[in-house]
Design a protein around this motif. Structure first.
Motif, PDB file in Angstrom:
ATOM      1  N   PRO A   1       0.813  -1.228   0.000  1.00  0.00           N
ATOM      2  CA  PRO A   1       0.000   0.000   0.000  1.00  0.00           C
ATOM      3  C   PRO A   1       0.846   1.276   0.000  1.00  0.00           C
ATOM      4  O   PRO A   1       0.503   2.255  -0.667  1.00  0.00           O
ATOM      5  CB  PRO A   1      -0.823  -0.122   1.286  1.00  0.00           C
ATOM      6  N   ALA A   2       1.971   1.269   0.739  1.00  0.00           N
ATOM      7  CA  ALA A   2       2.835   2.453   0.763  1.00  0.00           C
ATOM      8  C   ALA A   2       3.457   2.694  -0.613  1.00  0.00           C
ATOM      9  O   ALA A   2       3.548   3.843  -1.072  1.00  0.00           O
ATOM     10  CB  ALA A   2       3.934   2.274   1.812  1.00  0.00           C
ATOM     11  N   LEU A   3       3.880   1.636  -1.280  1.00  0.00           N
ATOM     12  CA  LEU A   3       4.437   1.780  -2.624  1.00  0.00           C
ATOM     13  C   LEU A   3       3.369   2.266  -3.594  1.00  0.00           C
ATOM     14  O   LEU A   3       3.656   3.079  -4.484  1.00  0.00           O
ATOM     15  CB  LEU A   3       5.026   0.450  -3.106  1.00  0.00           C
ATOM     16  N   ARG A   4       2.150   1.789  -3.430  1.00  0.00           N
ATOM     17  CA  ARG A   4       1.056   2.247  -4.294  1.00  0.00           C
ATOM     18  C   ARG A   4       0.821   3.745  -4.122  1.00  0.00           C
ATOM     19  O   ARG A   4       0.617   4.471  -5.101  1.00  0.00           O
ATOM     20  CB  ARG A   4      -0.237   1.476  -3.995  1.00  0.00           C
ATOM     21  N   ARG A   5       0.872   4.220  -2.874  1.00  0.00           N
ATOM     22  CA  ARG A   5       0.692   5.667  -2.644  1.00  0.00           C
ATOM     23  C   ARG A   5       1.823   6.459  -3.280  1.00  0.00           C
ATOM     24  O   ARG A   5       1.586   7.509  -3.905  1.00  0.00           O
ATOM     25  CB  ARG A   5       0.596   5.945  -1.142  1.00  0.00           C
ATOM     26  N   ARG A   6       3.060   5.951  -3.133  1.00  0.00           N
ATOM     27  CA  ARG A   6       4.216   6.666  -3.712  1.00  0.00           C
ATOM     28  C   ARG A   6       4.157   6.673  -5.227  1.00  0.00           C
ATOM     29  O   ARG A   6       4.635   7.601  -5.886  1.00  0.00           O
ATOM     30  CB  ARG A   6       5.526   6.011  -3.243  1.00  0.00           C
ATOM     31  N   ALA A   7       3.525   5.645  -5.806  1.00  0.00           N
ATOM     32  CA  ALA A   7       3.384   5.565  -7.262  1.00  0.00           C
ATOM     33  C   ALA A   7       2.229   6.396  -7.791  1.00  0.00           C
ATOM     34  O   ALA A   7       2.030   6.483  -8.992  1.00  0.00           O
ATOM     35  CB  ALA A   7       3.188   4.106  -7.676  1.00  0.00           C
TER      36      ALA A   7
END
Length: 230
Positions: free
Chosen positions: A217-223
């Motif tokens: 989820p954190a990577l999705r937000r950063r993307a």
């Protein structure tokens, strides 16, 4: 009597989903089994497109090569995806190269058999058009990413794409940082820095050439999939 999954090796291939199991079995019967060791080329940019490659296991990198020798990785394909349909349809040389990222098994369907299927089945034609649409959408998205996302954002999005090919909450991605740089469109050094930042935040960890995604989820937000994260 129905055809069991073991007797229907193309059951999961979207391009052939509209055909009945017996028809898929006939296609599999005329296709040629192929096995590629990790690092071996399935086909290369500029060669004649003579067959449709149907991946049964493993992973394949689809990439283009610049005159300088630099690579731009376009896509990582896994079973049950197909490769090479574009050049089969228009008769032009391969527009990209494909290399096995790990030991890979596949079926190769000759261009003549493929075109016979397309001409003889409206369902196959619909499936091919959907496949073309997916390719166009993917390339359009990649072009947009280079305009709207910074490099760490592109690295995050690349990791998300790769991780979402798996169903487990913690995913191990077997791409080294050079290959990741090819996919994200940046230098190896810059990608290493982004990976280091993500690791310090606890979003992932590295294990040799492997990247273990811990917080998708954190990577999705950063993307940029939902809110921004520095």
């Amino acid at each position: 009597m129905g055809v069991s999954p073991s007797e229907d090796p193309l059951a999961g291939v979207a391009m052939f989903a509209g055909l009945d199991p017996q028809a898929r079995r006939k296609i599999a019967d005329v296709a040629v089994p192929r096995h590629y060791r990790r690092g071996r080329l399935l086909f290369f940019e500029g060669e004649a497109g003579e067959s449709l490659i149907m991946i049964r296991s493993g992973a394949v990198s689809v990439f283009r090569t610049a005159a300088t020798g630099e690579r731009a990785m376009l896509h990582v394909a896994r079973a049950p995806e197909v490769l090479g349909e574009v050049s089969l349809l228009d008769g032009s040389p391969r527009s990209a190269s494909a290399e096995a990222l790990e030991d890979t098994t596949a079926l190769a369907l000759a261009r003549s058999s493929f075109l016979e299927l397309v001409h003889g089945s409206p369902k196959m034609l619909d499936a091919v058009l959907r496949s073309m649409g997916m390719i166009v959408r993917r390339l359009t998205e990649q072009s947009s990413d280079h305009v709207f996302l910074d490099l760490p954002g592109r690295v995050a999005k690349t990791l998300v794409r790769l991780a979402e090919q798996h169903s487990s909450p913690m995913t191990t991605i077997e791409l080294n940082q050079t290959q990741l740089a090819e996919m994200a469109g940046g230098s190896r050094q810059s990608v290493n820095q982004a990976i280091g930042i993500f690791a310090n935040r606890g979003w992932l960890r590295t294990e040799g050439r492997k990247i273990v995604v811990v917080d998708l989820p954190a990577l999705r937000r950063r993307a940029g999939f939902g809110g921004a994260e520095g």
